[in-house]
Write a protein that holds these residues in place. Structure first.
Motif, PDB file in Angstrom:
ATOM      1  N   VAL A 104       0.853  -1.184   0.000  1.00  0.00           N
ATOM      2  CA  VAL A 104       0.000   0.000   0.000  1.00  0.00           C
ATOM      3  C   VAL A 104       0.888   1.233   0.000  1.00  0.00           C
ATOM      4  N   SER A 105       0.508   2.275  -0.716  1.00  0.00           N
ATOM      5  CA  SER A 105       1.318   3.488  -0.798  1.00  0.00           C
ATOM      6  C   SER A 105       1.300   4.218   0.533  1.00  0.00           C
ATOM      7  N   SER A 106       2.289   5.120   0.714  1.00  0.00           N
ATOM      8  CA  SER A 106       2.396   5.853   1.968  1.00  0.00           C
ATOM      9  C   SER A 106       1.233   6.808   2.175  1.00  0.00           C
ATOM     10  N   SER A 107       0.513   7.153   1.101  1.00  0.00           N
ATOM     11  CA  SER A 107      -0.648   8.020   1.231  1.00  0.00           C
ATOM     12  C   SER A 107      -1.895   7.259   1.660  1.00  0.00           C
ATOM     13  N   GLY A 108      -1.783   5.940   1.774  1.00  0.00           N
ATOM     14  CA  GLY A 108      -2.911   5.138   2.229  1.00  0.00           C
ATOM     15  C   GLY A 108      -3.782   4.595   1.121  1.00  0.00           C
ATOM     16  N   ARG A 109      -3.443   4.865  -0.131  1.00  0.00           N
ATOM     17  CA  ARG A 109      -4.262   4.382  -1.237  1.00  0.00           C
ATOM     18  C   ARG A 109      -4.036   2.892  -1.426  1.00  0.00           C
ATOM     19  N   GLN A 110      -5.142   2.135  -1.421  1.00  0.00           N
ATOM     20  CA  GLN A 110      -5.039   0.694  -1.572  1.00  0.00           C
ATOM     21  C   GLN A 110      -4.778   0.281  -3.017  1.00  0.00           C
ATOM     22  N   ASP A 111      -5.101   1.174  -3.984  1.00  0.00           N
ATOM     23  CA  ASP A 111      -4.979   0.805  -5.383  1.00  0.00           C
ATOM     24  C   ASP A 111      -3.728   1.370  -6.042  1.00  0.00           C
ATOM     25  N   ALA A 112      -2.788   1.910  -5.252  1.00  0.00           N
ATOM     26  CA  ALA A 112      -1.618   2.569  -5.823  1.00  0.00           C
ATOM     27  C   ALA A 112      -0.350   1.772  -5.528  1.00  0.00           C
ATOM     28  N   VAL A 113       0.484   1.637  -6.556  1.00  0.00           N
ATOM     29  CA  VAL A 113       1.810   1.035  -6.397  1.00  0.00           C
ATOM     30  C   VAL A 113       2.820   2.172  -6.341  1.00  0.00           C
ATOM     31  N   GLU A 114       3.709   2.123  -5.351  1.00  0.00           N
ATOM     32  CA  GLU A 114       4.606   3.249  -5.085  1.00  0.00           C
ATOM     33  C   GLU A 114       6.052   2.881  -5.376  1.00  0.00           C
ATOM     34  N   VAL A 115       6.803   3.863  -5.916  1.00  0.00           N
ATOM     35  CA  VAL A 115       8.229   3.691  -6.143  1.00  0.00           C
ATOM     36  C   VAL A 115       8.931   4.972  -5.718  1.00  0.00           C
ATOM     37  N   SER A 116      10.123   4.855  -5.084  1.00  0.00           N
ATOM     38  CA  SER A 116      10.896   6.016  -4.633  1.00  0.00           C
ATOM     39  C   SER A 116      12.296   5.933  -5.211  1.00  0.00           C
ATOM     40  N   LEU A 117      12.878   7.101  -5.557  1.00  0.00           N
ATOM     41  CA  LEU A 117      14.213   7.125  -6.133  1.00  0.00           C
ATOM     42  C   LEU A 117      14.801   8.526  -6.058  1.00  0.00           C
ATOM     43  N   PHE A 118      16.092   8.639  -6.343  1.00  0.00           N
ATOM     44  CA  PHE A 118      16.784   9.920  -6.482  1.00  0.00           C
ATOM     45  C   PHE A 118      16.898  10.231  -7.969  1.00  0.00           C
ATOM     46  N   LEU A 119      16.541  11.459  -8.361  1.00  0.00           N
ATOM     47  CA  LEU A 119      16.547  11.830  -9.783  1.00  0.00           C
ATOM     48  C   LEU A 119      17.409  13.074  -9.975  1.00  0.00           C
ATOM     49  N   PRO A 120      18.607  12.931 -10.566  1.00  0.00           N
ATOM     50  CA  PRO A 120      19.470  14.102 -10.809  1.00  0.00           C
ATOM     51  C   PRO A 120      18.839  15.058 -11.824  1.00  0.00           C
ATOM     52  N   GLY A 121      19.418  16.255 -11.931  1.00  0.00           N
ATOM     53  CA  GLY A 121      18.947  17.213 -12.908  1.00  0.00           C
ATOM     54  C   GLY A 121      19.238  16.766 -14.330  1.00  0.00           C
ATOM     55  N   ARG A 122      18.369  17.167 -15.253  1.00  0.00           N
ATOM     56  CA  ARG A 122      18.510  16.796 -16.658  1.00  0.00           C
ATOM     57  C   ARG A 122      18.676  15.295 -16.833  1.00  0.00           C
ATOM     58  N   ASN A 123      17.812  14.555 -16.163  1.00  0.00           N
ATOM     59  CA  ASN A 123      17.929  13.104 -16.219  1.00  0.00           C
ATOM     60  C   ASN A 123      16.537  12.500 -16.329  1.00  0.00           C
ATOM     61  N   ARG A 124      16.513  11.197 -16.618  1.00  0.00           N
ATOM     62  CA  ARG A 124      15.260  10.487 -16.827  1.00  0.00           C
ATOM     63  C   ARG A 124      15.317   9.128 -16.133  1.00  0.00           C
ATOM     64  N   ALA A 125      14.170   8.680 -15.624  1.00  0.00           N
ATOM     65  CA  ALA A 125      14.083   7.359 -14.999  1.00  0.00           C
ATOM     66  C   ALA A 125      12.929   6.594 -15.641  1.00  0.00           C
ATOM     67  N   ARG A 126      13.135   5.312 -15.823  1.00  0.00           N
ATOM     68  CA  ARG A 126      12.100   4.432 -16.380  1.00  0.00           C
ATOM     69  C   ARG A 126      12.042   3.150 -15.567  1.00  0.00           C
ATOM     70  N   TRP A 127      10.847   2.609 -15.427  1.00  0.00           N
ATOM     71  CA  TRP A 127      10.697   1.284 -14.835  1.00  0.00           C
ATOM     72  C   TRP A 127       9.447   0.642 -15.400  1.00  0.00           C
ATOM     73  N   THR A 128       9.412  -0.676 -15.338  1.00  0.00           N
ATOM     74  CA  THR A 128       8.380  -1.463 -16.014  1.00  0.00           C
ATOM     75  C   THR A 128       7.628  -2.322 -15.013  1.00  0.00           C
ATOM     76  N   TYR A 129       6.314  -2.400 -15.205  1.00  0.00           N
ATOM     77  CA  TYR A 129       5.453  -3.304 -14.441  1.00  0.00           C
ATOM     78  C   TYR A 129       4.876  -4.352 -15.384  1.00  0.00           C
ATOM     79  N   ARG A 130       4.553  -5.499 -14.821  1.00  0.00           N
ATOM     80  CA  ARG A 130       3.826  -6.537 -15.557  1.00  0.00           C
ATOM     81  C   ARG A 130       2.480  -6.713 -14.873  1.00  0.00           C
ATOM     82  N   MET A 131       1.419  -6.318 -15.544  1.00  0.00           N
ATOM     83  CA  MET A 131       0.075  -6.461 -14.992  1.00  0.00           C
ATOM     84  C   MET A 131      -0.504  -7.803 -15.409  1.00  0.00           C
ATOM     85  N   LEU A 132      -0.956  -8.573 -14.445  1.00  0.00           N
ATOM     86  CA  LEU A 132      -1.560  -9.876 -14.702  1.00  0.00           C
ATOM     87  C   LEU A 132      -3.078  -9.732 -14.719  1.00  0.00           C
TER      88      LEU A 132
END
Length: 426
Positions: free
Chosen positions: A134-162
């Motif tokens: 469950v996300s830190s905001s209490g939402r039961q339907d939300a998947v949460e991810v945390s990271l550090f993001l430098p300036g002028r940069n991009r982050a990607r990640w992938t989920y597999r929904m069943l």
């Protein structure tokens, strides 16, 4: 047949990627000391300390004020020029299939994000076991991810929904939260990424559905031409008053004695209208969920094989669609997208009834030609309106009744074929 090949064949597209934010930035202090009234109180204390020459108090209040202002400015600007988006591999699937989803987050400024938290709303029916937190905001339907993001940069990640079960699943907007390096203030921003995922009904093996109506999909002998093609005349006959004047052969009538009528070849295309009675599966505590899903799978299976056999399937259901709240009405058609439209309509079907089967049959019969085959999938044989069926049969319609977990034999006075579908058909 899977959903991926159907999307390729019928042009169902994919979701798009990064978008700008929706609405303004929401700033939230970490405690009461960092709220605006508290900062105004600190500023007043600094003024009084300066007036009365209290240097230690003045230094402390100015340090706290500078610290708070710096963190507040950092938090307010950390989400500026931030872009976030969701890309779906596809929007349609059958039960048991997986859908790949990529989330991208791009920081378009030089200011780094010391921490960033992203909430990705995913319905529980589409979430894998690894995404159950469950996300830190209490939402039961939300998947949460945390990271550090430098300036002028991009982050990607992938989920597999069943995709576990049939249904209409909306995916909400993405919510990004970040703040200063000390965590005194948090800033939140929503990015428009509303999408929907449709999970089609499960298709059953045709051998387990011995429906008499499926005989129409193969060769069939009949003494009566129930449907004719007006573009393919092959002879003439004497005119009778019930024929009307539309198909009179005027040249032959002028040469002979009396009116002559054109005779047309029987059409090679057969119309199969599938009716699904939601009301017959009960409501509230009496609702039979497994029978309801089995009935939807039966309708989808018949429509799928009817389309493969070059018949023209249609769908009528007295349900309330999950997206519009209206009944389902898909007239029989031979278009390439007909099967996709039927499967999508069944994916959106809900247990909420919008009317009676009797009304549904009467309305559809006004638009369907005589000789069409009606396949009625209901939750019980007792719910089938016999008077309406007798009238439809007298008007030339072929009737097949399919009670799900009902009686093996047709009810007393039934007109047409009947077959029982049970859980063993899965």
């Amino acid at each position: 047949m899977n959903a991926r090949s159907m999307e390729a064949g019928f042009g169902v597209g994919m979701a798009t990627a990064e978008k700008g934010p929706q609405g303004g930035i929401t700033l939230q202090p970490a405690g009461a000391l960092w709220t605006r009234p508290a900062l105004l109180l600190l500023a007043a204390m600094a003024v009084f300390a300066s007036w009365y020459g209290q240097q230690p108090i003045l230094a402390m209040t100015l340090l706290l004020l500078s610290f708070a202002v710096l963190c507040r400015l950092w938090s307010r600007h950390c989400l500026v020029r931030l872009f976030c988006g969701r890309t779906l591999e596809r929007r349609r699937a059958f039960p048991g299939e997986e859908i790949s989803m990529e989330i991208s987050l791009r920081n378009g400024k030089w200011l780094a994000l010391p921490w960033v938290r992203l909430e990705n709303p995913i319905p529980g029916e589409l979430r894998s076991s690894a995404e159950g937190a469950v996300s830190s905001s209490g939402r039961q339907d939300a998947v949460e991810v945390s990271l550090f993001l430098p300036g002028r940069n991009r982050a990607r990640w992938t989920y597999r929904m069943l995709c576990r079960r049939r249904g209409f699943y909306p995916l909400g907007n993405l919510r990004v939260t970040s703040g200063d390096i000390f965590g005194l203030y948090t800033a939140s921003l929503e990015f428009p990424a509303a999408e929907t995922v449709l999970v089609y009904p499960r298709l059953l093996p045709l051998a387990k559905l011995p429906l008499p109506a499926l005989q129409m999909l193969g060769d069939e002998k009949t003494e009566r031409r129930i449907c004719t093609d007006p573009t393919r005349p092959f002879g003439i006959r004497d005119h009778i008053p019930s024929d009307g004047l539309r198909h009179i052969h005027w040249k032959a009538s002028a040469r002979g004695q009396g009116l002559k009528r054109k005779i047309f070849e029987p059409t090679t295309t057969k119309k199969i209208a599938l009716f699904f009675d939601v009301e017959s599966f009960g409501s509230g505590e009496a609702f039979r969920a497994e029978a309801f899903e089995l009935g939807i799978s039966t309708v989808a299976t018949v429509a799928f094989h009817a389309g493969k056999s070059e018949a023209q399937p249609g769908l009528y259901a007295n349900t309330r669609s999950a997206d519009t709240g209206r009944p389902i009405a898909v007239p029989p058609s031979g278009s390439r997208s007909q099967l996709v439209e039927i499967l999508e309509s069944l994916a959106k079907a809900t247990p909420r009834a919008s009317g009676s089967l009797d009304t549904l049959l009467s309305a559809a019969a006004r638009t369907l030609p005589s000789g069409s085959c009606f396949v009625l999938v209901t939750g019980s044989s007792a719910d089938i309106p016999q008077a309406t069926l007798a009238d439809l049969k007298a008007r030339g319609y072929r009737i097949t009744m399919v009670p799900v977990e009902g009686k093996t034999q047709p009810p007393s006075g039934a007109t047409g074929d009947a077959v029982r579908i049970s859980e063993a058909s899965r």
